[in-house]
Write a protein that holds these residues in place. Structure first.
Motif, short mmCIF file in Angstrom:
data_model
loop_
_atom_site.label_atom_id
_atom_site.label_comp_id
_atom_site.label_asym_id
_atom_site.label_seq_id
_atom_site.Cartn_x
_atom_site.Cartn_y
_atom_site.Cartn_z
N GLY A 1 -15.04 -25.78 38.59
CA GLY A 1 -14.89 -26.79 39.36
C GLY A 1 -14.56 -27.84 39.59
N LYS A 2 -15.30 -28.53 38.55
CA LYS A 2 -15.32 -29.78 38.39
C LYS A 2 -13.62 -30.35 37.93
N GLY A 3 -13.03 -29.16 36.85
CA GLY A 3 -11.61 -29.22 36.97
C GLY A 3 -10.48 -29.23 37.64
N ASP A 4 -10.23 -28.43 39.01
CA ASP A 4 -10.55 -27.95 40.28
C ASP A 4 -10.52 -29.12 41.05
N LEU A 5 -11.72 -29.94 41.31
CA LEU A 5 -11.37 -31.55 41.67
C LEU A 5 -11.13 -32.92 41.12
N LEU A 6 -11.38 -33.14 39.71
CA LEU A 6 -10.56 -33.50 38.83
C LEU A 6 -9.09 -33.20 39.08
N TYR A 7 -8.27 -32.21 39.42
CA TYR A 7 -6.87 -31.70 40.07
C TYR A 7 -6.76 -32.36 40.91
N GLY B 1 -7.93 -26.47 30.73
CA GLY B 1 -7.08 -26.28 31.71
C GLY B 1 -6.80 -27.38 32.69
N LYS B 2 -4.84 -27.29 33.29
CA LYS B 2 -4.88 -28.45 33.58
C LYS B 2 -3.76 -29.66 33.40
N ASN B 3 -3.84 -29.46 31.63
CA ASN B 3 -3.80 -30.92 31.03
C ASN B 3 -2.14 -30.79 30.90
N LYS B 4 -1.54 -29.67 30.14
CA LYS B 4 0.02 -28.96 30.04
C LYS B 4 -0.09 -29.63 31.92
N MET B 5 0.10 -29.29 32.74
CA MET B 5 0.66 -29.01 34.16
C MET B 5 0.57 -30.04 35.24
N THR B 6 -0.50 -30.63 34.84
CA THR B 6 -0.09 -32.19 35.46
C THR B 6 0.92 -33.00 34.84
N TRP B 7 0.94 -33.05 32.96
CA TRP B 7 1.85 -33.80 32.54
C TRP B 7 3.03 -33.57 33.25
N ALA B 8 3.33 -31.72 33.35
CA ALA B 8 4.64 -31.76 33.63
C ALA B 8 5.20 -31.61 35.46
N MET B 9 3.82 -32.44 35.94
CA MET B 9 3.76 -32.63 37.32
C MET B 9 4.27 -33.70 37.55
N HIS B 10 3.54 -34.50 36.63
CA HIS B 10 3.97 -36.27 36.20
C HIS B 10 5.85 -35.80 35.56
N SER C 1 7.64 -44.21 24.42
CA SER C 1 6.71 -44.95 24.82
C SER C 1 6.87 -44.47 26.83
N ASP C 2 8.45 -44.47 27.06
CA ASP C 2 8.55 -44.71 29.02
C ASP C 2 7.66 -42.94 29.26
N LEU C 3 7.48 -42.30 28.43
CA LEU C 3 7.24 -40.70 28.88
C LEU C 3 5.75 -41.32 29.54
N PRO C 4 5.14 -40.32 30.39
CA PRO C 4 4.14 -40.85 31.33
C PRO C 4 2.55 -40.23 30.68
N PRO C 5 1.77 -40.63 30.37
CA PRO C 5 0.73 -40.09 29.20
C PRO C 5 -0.31 -39.04 29.44
N PHE C 6 -0.11 -37.98 28.81
CA PHE C 6 -1.27 -37.33 29.69
C PHE C 6 -1.99 -37.62 29.91
N GLN C 7 -3.43 -37.38 30.92
CA GLN C 7 -4.46 -37.85 31.83
C GLN C 7 -6.06 -37.23 30.80
N GLU C 8 -6.43 -38.27 30.34
CA GLU C 8 -7.55 -37.83 29.26
C GLU C 8 -8.25 -37.42 30.13
N ALA C 9 -8.76 -37.15 30.89
CA ALA C 9 -9.81 -36.79 31.64
C ALA C 9 -9.71 -35.01 31.60
N PHE C 10 -8.82 -34.22 31.27
CA PHE C 10 -8.31 -33.08 31.56
C PHE C 10 -8.40 -32.76 30.10
N THR C 11 -9.66 -32.36 29.93
CA THR C 11 -9.97 -32.04 28.24
C THR C 11 -10.53 -30.26 27.65
N GLY C 12 -10.43 -29.86 26.78
CA GLY C 12 -10.88 -28.56 26.68
C GLY C 12 -10.00 -27.64 26.94
#
Length: 153
Positions: A114-120, A28-37, A15-26
């Motif tokens: 582009g929207k994914g990049d801005l979100l990133y 691009g960048k979902n696993k990468m941002t989680w690894a960064m966190h 339960s202490d693991l950071p959550p995945f960011q739900e805004a990254f869907t479909g």
């Protein structure tokens, strides 16, 4: 080549693991941002000895096609020289970053990628501003210089 990668990680649920960011869907960048966190939070990574993963080649998914789609693409703007490049341009498959300055009438921030990049970029700013840097290893300097791979920056 890019320093942006999306790793495959195996974790026991905690339960202490950071959550995945739900805004990254479909796509691009979902696993990468989680690894960064995870890295910034001080998690220790290790390679599993004697194990490996193979990526089996497959057709591009609908999500990937949507991710790479460029509205209002004018093929003549791409200035493709080789037959292969012209075919790729007609099918909307070429290295956009190499041709981006030659493609007119595209609002890059309105493309799915582009929207994914801005979100990133927003996520990365939030991460650096909010999560204390407890990383066990310093990042390589090259990791801070590849924002030119983004469709928007």
């Amino acid at each position: 080549k890019s320093n942006r990668w999306e790793p495959y990680l195996a974790f026991r649920y905690c339960s202490d693991l950071p959550p995945f960011q739900e805004a990254f869907t479909g796509y691009g960048k979902n696993k990468m941002t989680w690894a960064m966190h995870l890295r910034r939070s001080g998690y220790d990574f290790a390679q599993v000895g004697g194990a490996f993963v193979c990526h089996y080649p497959h057709f591009r998914s609908k999500a990937k096609l949507s991710w790479d789609y460029i509205p209002n693409l004018n093929v003549s703007d791409v200035l493709a020289v080789s037959v292969e490049a012209r075919k790729a341009a007609k099918q909307n498959r070429f290295n956009v970053m190499e041709k981006k300055d030659m493609i007119r009438d595209v609002d890059w921030s309105q493309t799915k990628r582009g929207k994914g990049d801005l979100l990133y970029l927003d996520y990365r700013k939030w991460l650096y501003d909010t999560v204390p840097d407890e990383a066990r290893l310093k990042m390589c300097d090259e990791t801070y210089t590849d924002d030119n791979k983004l469709w928007v920056n």
